[in-house]
Scaffold this motif. Structure first.
Motif, PDB file in Angstrom:
ATOM      1  N   THR A 215       8.235   7.796   5.778  1.00 15.49           N
ATOM      2  CA  THR A 215       6.924   7.148   6.059  1.00 15.49           C
ATOM      3  C   THR A 215       5.950   6.976   4.809  1.00 15.49           C
ATOM      4  O   THR A 215       5.639   8.251   4.188  1.00 15.49           O
ATOM      5  N   ASN A 216       5.418   5.811   4.298  1.00 15.70           N
ATOM      6  CA  ASN A 216       4.429   5.740   3.192  1.00 15.70           C
ATOM      7  C   ASN A 216       3.336   6.410   3.759  1.00 15.70           C
ATOM      8  O   ASN A 216       2.532   5.814   4.706  1.00 15.70           O
ATOM      9  N   GLU A 217       2.616   7.585   3.202  1.00 17.08           N
ATOM     10  CA  GLU A 217       1.418   7.921   3.586  1.00 17.08           C
ATOM     11  C   GLU A 217      -0.023   7.095   3.606  1.00 17.08           C
ATOM     12  O   GLU A 217      -0.698   7.086   4.424  1.00 17.08           O
ATOM     13  N   TYR A 218       0.000   6.268   2.565  1.00 20.26           N
ATOM     14  CA  TYR A 218      -1.115   5.213   2.409  1.00 20.26           C
ATOM     15  C   TYR A 218      -1.042   4.513   3.562  1.00 20.26           C
ATOM     16  O   TYR A 218      -1.975   4.284   4.482  1.00 20.26           O
ATOM     17  N   ILE A 219       0.076   3.845   3.971  1.00 21.42           N
ATOM     18  CA  ILE A 219       0.167   2.732   4.853  1.00 21.42           C
ATOM     19  C   ILE A 219      -0.070   3.482   6.478  1.00 21.42           C
ATOM     20  O   ILE A 219      -0.805   3.092   7.232  1.00 21.42           O
ATOM     21  N   LYS A 220       0.297   4.771   6.384  1.00 17.08           N
ATOM     22  CA  LYS A 220       0.240   5.507   7.794  1.00 17.08           C
ATOM     23  C   LYS A 220      -1.138   5.762   8.050  1.00 17.08           C
ATOM     24  O   LYS A 220      -1.873   5.474   8.958  1.00 17.08           O
ATOM     25  N   SER A 221      -2.036   6.176   6.757  1.00 15.05           N
ATOM     26  CA  SER A 221      -3.351   6.451   6.910  1.00 15.05           C
ATOM     27  C   SER A 221      -4.286   5.027   7.245  1.00 15.05           C
ATOM     28  O   SER A 221      -5.113   4.924   7.956  1.00 15.05           O
ATOM     29  N   VAL A 222      -3.750   3.807   6.616  1.00 16.52           N
ATOM     30  CA  VAL A 222      -4.418   2.487   7.052  1.00 16.52           C
ATOM     31  C   VAL A 222      -4.100   2.114   8.627  1.00 16.52           C
ATOM     32  O   VAL A 222      -5.164   1.730   9.151  1.00 16.52           O
ATOM     33  N   HIS A 253     -10.146  10.858  11.427  1.00 13.47           N
ATOM     34  CA  HIS A 253     -10.942   9.783  10.701  1.00 13.47           C
ATOM     35  C   HIS A 253     -10.971  10.339   9.029  1.00 13.47           C
ATOM     36  O   HIS A 253     -10.406   9.874   8.248  1.00 13.47           O
ATOM     37  N   ARG A 254     -11.521  11.479   9.091  1.00 14.56           N
ATOM     38  CA  ARG A 254     -11.774  11.981   7.660  1.00 14.56           C
ATOM     39  C   ARG A 254     -10.692  12.259   7.164  1.00 14.56           C
ATOM     40  O   ARG A 254     -10.476  12.261   5.902  1.00 14.56           O
ATOM     41  N   ARG A 255      -9.530  12.795   7.841  1.00 10.47           N
ATOM     42  CA  ARG A 255      -8.304  13.360   7.078  1.00 10.47           C
ATOM     43  C   ARG A 255      -7.554  12.030   6.700  1.00 10.47           C
ATOM     44  O   ARG A 255      -7.105  12.033   5.384  1.00 10.47           O
ATOM     45  N   ALA A 256      -7.797  10.993   7.475  1.00 11.40           N
ATOM     46  CA  ALA A 256      -6.936   9.815   7.068  1.00 11.40           C
ATOM     47  C   ALA A 256      -7.643   9.152   5.841  1.00 11.40           C
ATOM     48  O   ALA A 256      -7.168   8.587   4.946  1.00 11.40           O
ATOM     49  N   CYS A 257      -9.064   9.207   5.842  1.00 10.59           N
ATOM     50  CA  CYS A 257      -9.711   8.512   4.678  1.00 10.59           C
ATOM     51  C   CYS A 257      -9.508   9.526   3.250  1.00 10.59           C
ATOM     52  O   CYS A 257      -9.292   9.002   2.154  1.00 10.59           O
ATOM     53  N   LYS A 258      -9.099  10.696   3.489  1.00 12.12           N
ATOM     54  CA  LYS A 258      -8.992  11.662   2.336  1.00 12.12           C
ATOM     55  C   LYS A 258      -7.529  11.139   1.598  1.00 12.12           C
ATOM     56  O   LYS A 258      -7.556  11.050   0.565  1.00 12.12           O
TER      57      LYS A 258
END
Length: 514
Positions: A215-222, A253-258
């Protein structure tokens, strides 16, 4: 003598005084906050007294009626039928938006320069910063002017080949679904493809995100951030920054923003290193077509001042999200809609075959030679707008066409989904009918009846980029595959920052003899 021993000499009454003082201070703070909230509620009730709307709970407002089960947007359309033009929508006891869904009202808001509201959009700022989406005033005007060259005709023209490359990578991966005949979920594949396209076009980077395993981590965070922002808006106690910060959702939220920020910071860092090696900006300009990031880093205003590092990251974060997630939503729903309407799909395919005439890639001139396909794209954007709603905050009073007024400070939400399905504007609004967009059928219709990219001075700066990508992907997909509906998995549409489906968007495909 130690500090603890010194405290031993203080009388117990002194400690009692401190405890009572602290308790009193907390009580005063709570009372103050309650009074502020009551004043907000009183002002909202007074501001919207000329407008009636669906009854809501005194504390939860309409939140409990919006169940997040795929029916909420259609419920908004139903409410719009009961309350023409506009109606109040409460999120908690004190936050109220005037929800507008008629072109005459929408025109009054979108043709103004009123800023985005500072309530819902403030929840996004920790992620995308104060970029074009949320900034206002002179800052917004300056940034818009500096970034506009990034969407010039010559720049957009250079993107078509890159868009085609990314689309072909995705279509190659689909061969296994064609062979097996199994249904598959579109949005995940299309998200990777639009991110791949964006990285190539805007940042001149080959991300390989479509071919990497896992899984792409950036897309997962979005995905996580859009869900968490929606949850925070709907959960009244989370409107308080401290409460949200201390909550488990605030931590996520903070973890995904990071994760999201580390992705954009790496992109900026690598480009800065490359620019240092090339050194002379004028030599860079003549060497290749400038991309979006080049323009951000090299932009200068009339005072020879560029954008700060903070501003650059905010704009990269904004475009990274908006440039891939909104187009992913639009493309996914367009392909699903065509799968559900094979007669229109076949007409598009015939038109595309005639335009391409054996070519493997779309060329710039081809984009204007697909009128029927373009109408199908627009009709899908009408039924499934990638951004289902937007909000503004009035800085001055406004009077609408029917004489009703709203004072400064009011929050106004435009329900794009309800606007696009307004039965007083669109005949048979839930039916897929591309011919609505024939010139003779749309000449009498308000230009503010169809606003998938917003309208007015704050319209989407990347709308031409998005439309070009939609056309390229639809053309190359239909050239290669027959799209078929999966009737067992109909999308349950939910509003997030972009339009999504609760259960995904599923289709089946069959390879064509090209």
């Amino acid at each position: 003598m130690s500090l603890s021993e010194s405290f031993g000499y203080l009388p117990s009454s002194w400690f009692g005084f401190v405890q009572h003082s602290f308790a009193l201070l907390c009580l005063v703070a709570v009372v103050y906050k309650v009074v502020v909230l009551l004043i907000q509620r009183r002002d909202a009730l007074r501001n919207f007294k000329a407008f009636t709307g669906p009854p809501g709970h005194w504390f939860f407002g309409h939140v409990l009626q919006l169940k997040q089960d795929g029916t909420d947007l259609d419920r908004m359309v139903k409410w719009g039928e009961q309350y023409p033009y506009a109606f109040p929508l409460w999120f908690g006891p004190c936050v109220c938006y005037m929800n507008i869904h008629h072109p005459d009202y929408v025109k009054s808001i979108l043709t103004s320069t009123e800023p985005k509201d500072d309530y819902a959009y403030k929840f996004i700022k920790t992620w995308i910063g104060d970029g074009l989406l949320v900034s206002h005033g002179q800052k917004w005007f300056r940034h818009r002017r500096l970034l506009t060259p990034g969407f010039h005709y010559d720049v957009l023209k250079s993107h078509l080949k890159l868009m085609s490359e990314s689309a072909k990578t995705m279509l190659d991966k689909w061969e296994r679904y064609s062979s097996s005949g199994e249904s598959f979920e579109l949005f995940e594949h299309v998200s990777l493809m639009t991110l791949d396209t964006l990285m190539k076009c805007a940042f001149s980077r080959n991300s390989n995100c479509q071919t990497e395993s896992g899984t792409n981590e950036y897309i997962k965070s979005v995905y996580q951030l859009t869900d968490l922002i929606n949850l925070r808006f709907r959960t009244f106690p989370y409107h308080n920054d401290l409460v949200y910060y201390l909550s488990p959702h605030g931590f996520r939220h903070r973890r995904a923003c990071k994760v999201a920020h580390s992705h954009t910071e790496e992109v900026i860092r690598k480009r800065k290193e490359a620019l240092k090696e090339e050194k002379e900006p004028e030599r860079i300009r003549t060497k290749r077509t400038l991309d979006f990031l080049d323009i951000l880093l090299l932009a200068r205003d009339e005072n020879k001042q560029g954008l700060s590092d903070e501003d650059i990251r905010a704009e990269v974060d904004t475009f990274m999200f908006e440039g891939h997630d909104t187009t992913a939503s639009g493309i996914s729903f367009i392909l699903h809609t065509l799968a559900c309407h094979p007669e229109h799909q076949n007409k598009c395919r015939e038109e595309i075959a005639q335009v391409l005439d054996g070519k493997d890639n779309m060329e710039w001139e081809d984009l204007s030679k697909m009128p029927y396909t373009t109408m199908c794209i627009k009709e899908s954007l009408r039924l499934f707008p990638p951004v289902p709603g937007m909000a503004r905050k009035l800085t001055k009073p406004i009077t609408f066409v029917d004489g009703r007024t709203m004072p400064a400070g009011s929050l106004v939400g435009t329900s794009v989904y309800a606007l696009h399905r307004n039965a007083t504007v669109w005949e048979n609004p839930n039916m897929f009918d591309p011919l609505r967009f024939l010139p003779e059928n749309s000449s009498e219709r308000s230009p503010h009846a169809f606003v998938p990219f917003s309208a007015g001075p704050r319209n989407c700066i990347g709308q031409n980029f998005a439309m070009n990508e939609l056309k390229v992907v639809v053309a190359l997909t239909l050239r290669r595959y027959q799209l078929m509906e999966d009737p067992t998995r109909k999308p349950k549409i939910i509003p997030r920052l972009v339009l999504r489906s609760l259960n995904g968007i599923h289709i089946r495909i069959k390879a064509l003899d090209t």
